[in-house]
Design an enzyme around this catalytic site. Structure first.
Site, PDB file in Angstrom:
ATOM      1  N   LYS A   1     -20.357 -67.171  43.195  1.00  0.00           N
ATOM      2  CA  LYS A   1     -20.709 -67.886  44.420  1.00  0.00           C
ATOM      3  C   LYS A   1     -21.959 -68.739  44.200  1.00  0.00           C
ATOM      4  O   LYS A   1     -23.085 -68.254  44.250  1.00  0.00           O
ATOM      5  CB  LYS A   1     -20.972 -66.909  45.572  1.00  0.00           C
ATOM      6  CG  LYS A   1     -21.085 -67.629  46.939  1.00  0.00           C
ATOM      7  CD  LYS A   1     -21.808 -66.809  47.961  1.00  0.00           C
ATOM      8  CE  LYS A   1     -23.293 -67.003  47.948  1.00  0.00           C
ATOM      9  NZ  LYS A   1     -23.746 -68.397  48.247  1.00  0.00           N
TER      10      LYS A   1
ATOM     11  N   CYS B   1     -38.220 -70.137  39.977  1.00  0.00           N
ATOM     12  CA  CYS B   1     -38.822 -68.806  40.029  1.00  0.00           C
ATOM     13  C   CYS B   1     -39.857 -68.634  38.931  1.00  0.00           C
ATOM     14  O   CYS B   1     -40.745 -67.789  39.034  1.00  0.00           O
ATOM     15  CB  CYS B   1     -37.740 -67.743  39.919  1.00  0.00           C
ATOM     16  SG  CYS B   1     -36.767 -67.831  38.398  1.00  0.00           S
TER      17      CYS B   1
ATOM     18  N   GLU C   1     -36.014 -62.676  50.695  1.00  0.00           N
ATOM     19  CA  GLU C   1     -35.442 -62.528  52.038  1.00  0.00           C
ATOM     20  C   GLU C   1     -33.922 -62.412  51.972  1.00  0.00           C
ATOM     21  O   GLU C   1     -33.315 -61.540  52.619  1.00  0.00           O
ATOM     22  CB  GLU C   1     -35.847 -63.720  52.908  1.00  0.00           C
ATOM     23  CG  GLU C   1     -35.332 -63.635  54.339  1.00  0.00           C
ATOM     24  CD  GLU C   1     -35.771 -64.818  55.197  1.00  0.00           C
ATOM     25  OE1 GLU C   1     -35.237 -64.972  56.305  1.00  0.00           O
ATOM     26  OE2 GLU C   1     -36.650 -65.581  54.744  1.00  0.00           O
TER      27      GLU C   1
ATOM     28  N   GLU D   1     -45.082 -67.397  47.585  1.00  0.00           N
ATOM     29  CA  GLU D   1     -44.319 -68.356  46.787  1.00  0.00           C
ATOM     30  C   GLU D   1     -44.033 -69.613  47.602  1.00  0.00           C
ATOM     31  O   GLU D   1     -43.420 -69.542  48.668  1.00  0.00           O
ATOM     32  CB  GLU D   1     -43.011 -67.726  46.303  1.00  0.00           C
ATOM     33  CG  GLU D   1     -42.229 -68.623  45.356  1.00  0.00           C
ATOM     34  CD  GLU D   1     -40.952 -67.967  44.847  1.00  0.00           C
ATOM     35  OE1 GLU D   1     -40.551 -68.269  43.700  1.00  0.00           O
ATOM     36  OE2 GLU D   1     -40.355 -67.177  45.598  1.00  0.00           O
TER      37      GLU D   1
ATOM     38  N   GLU E   1     -32.609 -60.821  40.513  1.00  0.00           N
ATOM     39  CA  GLU E   1     -33.639 -61.615  39.843  1.00  0.00           C
ATOM     40  C   GLU E   1     -34.226 -62.520  40.902  1.00  0.00           C
ATOM     41  O   GLU E   1     -33.561 -63.431  41.399  1.00  0.00           O
ATOM     42  CB  GLU E   1     -33.031 -62.423  38.690  1.00  0.00           C
ATOM     43  CG  GLU E   1     -34.081 -62.981  37.733  1.00  0.00           C
ATOM     44  CD  GLU E   1     -34.413 -64.430  37.983  1.00  0.00           C
ATOM     45  OE1 GLU E   1     -35.374 -64.685  38.740  1.00  0.00           O
ATOM     46  OE2 GLU E   1     -33.724 -65.289  37.442  1.00  0.00           O
TER      47      GLU E   1
END
Length: 485
Positions: free
Chosen positions: A178, A287, A233, A388, A252
């Site tokens: 996905k 990330c 989230e 972040e 991850e």
């Protein structure tokens, strides 16, 4: 996949069939460099997920019925097909999220992971051990889960196809893949290339989806394991949904990576690597973004001057121009959110705004372009340093000695990457071992390879991709003991 009326024609790929109408509705894909419609993407809902999982189980049985050398060769064939389409995949990456083509190297990463893990298909995955007080045969085997779900973020579908789909296939699983609806184009083409290489239809089903389809995938009892890459989230939602069937999840997640520049570092090299790994690469939408730069007090001013000069020299513009090294952020919503972060940091006095801070205008005004932004003298306890941003915004923080550098670096709820710049070998080893991070990169940028495990500490996730650790994430352990009388 093709073109019609100036837009990209997309379709779900389930069981080898292209599905242009899906229960999740349609998503209007916008090209971030222009703000203009680029493609219409059908989104998978619960019914398409059901069909994809069923197709995956059929393909899994067909896949496991093949001799191991045939499965190995098919994955090598897939790597060859991907190699033949590297330029096409790179351009689709650009169309997906306007990453500059100069950075669109994840297609090559996909090929490398496929070749690497193809080599493990016919290698032993198990062992045998003696059993105390017995002549019984005791076997420890590693078997595929069957059908696994792989959920990719918008900023790295091809990277996830390499680091997760490749080992999942090598382990013997079928995959329901996905990609995000924000960037599905390269992933859908990868699914077509799987068929072109001769993989069984349904072994790799590609189902772009929003929240509805993602929830259906995480809750489906036929999905035996989930590998999720994305933000914390969304990870909480995926993990909560997965508890319906106690489905194991690998996650991850994000980071707020520390990038430590010691006084003995080569400052020119450190500044160049820091600019790339910080605000420039994917416009900070990674990330692995080194968004907290820690500079030793003895070189702080000199480093900042060189660093700002490197950023000023970056060419901003059309992502299809090979000379461009900085593109837009993914959407208007992302642009508004990042501008709000900058304004809040400025209002709170979290640090001194050294460069950037605004939206770019002129010929770039229709796209989602934001100036590379640097704050100096930042307080590590501030929201700017702790949350972040996922955009081209970095903080520069002073430190005075090794202990303080490690303390500041570890003072974060994240722990995905850390970066160290030093010419002192003892310091490099000592500091790297003290950093609470899944990966530590010394005098280089983040370069994920199929040979090395990648994943986070703390709220940057759990589980690994790459290396044997990444392969074993897609294998479950069985113990067989045969009585010998």
């Amino acid at each position: 996949m093709g073109w019609r009326g100036g837009g990209i024609v997309t379709a779900l790929l389930i069981g080898g069939e292209r599905i242009t109408t899906a229960s999740g509705g349609d998503y209007q894909h916008i090209y971030p460099a222009t703000g203009q419609p680029n493609a219409v993407v059908p989104l998978a809902g619960a019914s398409e997920i059901e069909r994809a999982v069923a197709s995956g189980w059929q393909a899994h049985k067909a896949w496991m019925a093949l001799p191991v050398d045939r499965r190995r060769d098919l994955l090598i064939d897939l790597a060859d097909v991907v190699h033949e389409h590297l330029d096409e995949l790179a351009l689709l990456n650009v169309q997906d999220y306007a990453v500059p083509v100069s950075y669109a190297g994840t297609a090559l990463m996909l090929e490398r992971f496929l070749r690497h893990f193809a080599g493990y298909v016919d290698k032993p995955h198990g062992s045998s051990t003696p059993v105390q007080g017995s002549f019984d045969v005791n076997l420890i085997e590693r078997e595929p889960y069957g059908v696994v779900g792989v959920i990719a973020p918008w900023n790295g579908a091809l990277a996830v196809a390499g680091s997760c789909v490749a080992p999942a296939l090598a382990a013997g699983n079928a995959v329901v893949f996905k990609p995000s609806e924000l960037a599905p184009l390269a992933a859908l083409r990868f699914g077509e290339l799987c068929l072109a290489a001769g993989l069984p239809p349904g072994l790799v089903n590609v189902v772009p989806a929003g929240a509805e389809g993602g929830d259906a995938l995480a809750r489906h009892p036929g999905i035996r394991k989930i590998h999720f890459t994305g933000g914390g989230e969304t990870a909480r939602k995926v993990i909560t949904a997965a508890t319906t069937n106690l489905t194991p999840v690998v996650a991850e997640l994000g980071g707020k990576s520390a990038n430590i520049v010691f006084g003995d570092a080569d400052l020119q090299t450190a500044a160049a690597l820091s600019a790339h790994q910080g605000p420039l690469m994917q416009s900070g939408q990674s990330c692995a973004c080194a968004s907290r730069i820690l500079a030793h007090d003895s070189v702080y001013d000199e480093f900042v001057d060189i660093f700002l000069a490197r950023i000023a020299a970056a060419k901003i513009g059309d992502p299809l121009d090979p000379a461009v090294s900085f593109g837009p952020v993914i959407s208007q919503a992302a642009l508004d959110r990042i501008l709000a972060v900058i304004a809040d940091a400025d209002n709170r006095g979290s640090g001194e705004l050294l460069t950037g801070g605004g939206r770019l205008g002129g010929e770039l005004a229709q796209g989602y372009y934001l100036e590379p932004t640097v704050f100096g003298g930042v307080d590590n306890s501030s929201d700017l340093a702790q949350t972040e941003t996922f955009g081209p915004v970095v903080s520069v923080i002073r430190f005075t000695d090794d202990d303080q550098a490690v303390s500041i670096a570890n003072d974060s709820r994240y722990g995905l990457n850390a970066f160290v710049h030093t010419r002192d070998l003892v310091r490099a080893h000592s500091v790297a071992r003290r950093l609470e991070s899944g990966s530590v990169w010394v005098n280089q940028i983040s370069q994920i390879s199929p040979q090395g495990p990648y994943g986070g500490y703390k709220q940057s996730g759990f589980g690994r991709t790459g290396g044997l650790e990444g392969l074993y994430e897609f294998l479950q352990v069985k113990n067989i003991r045969i009585g010998m009388g």
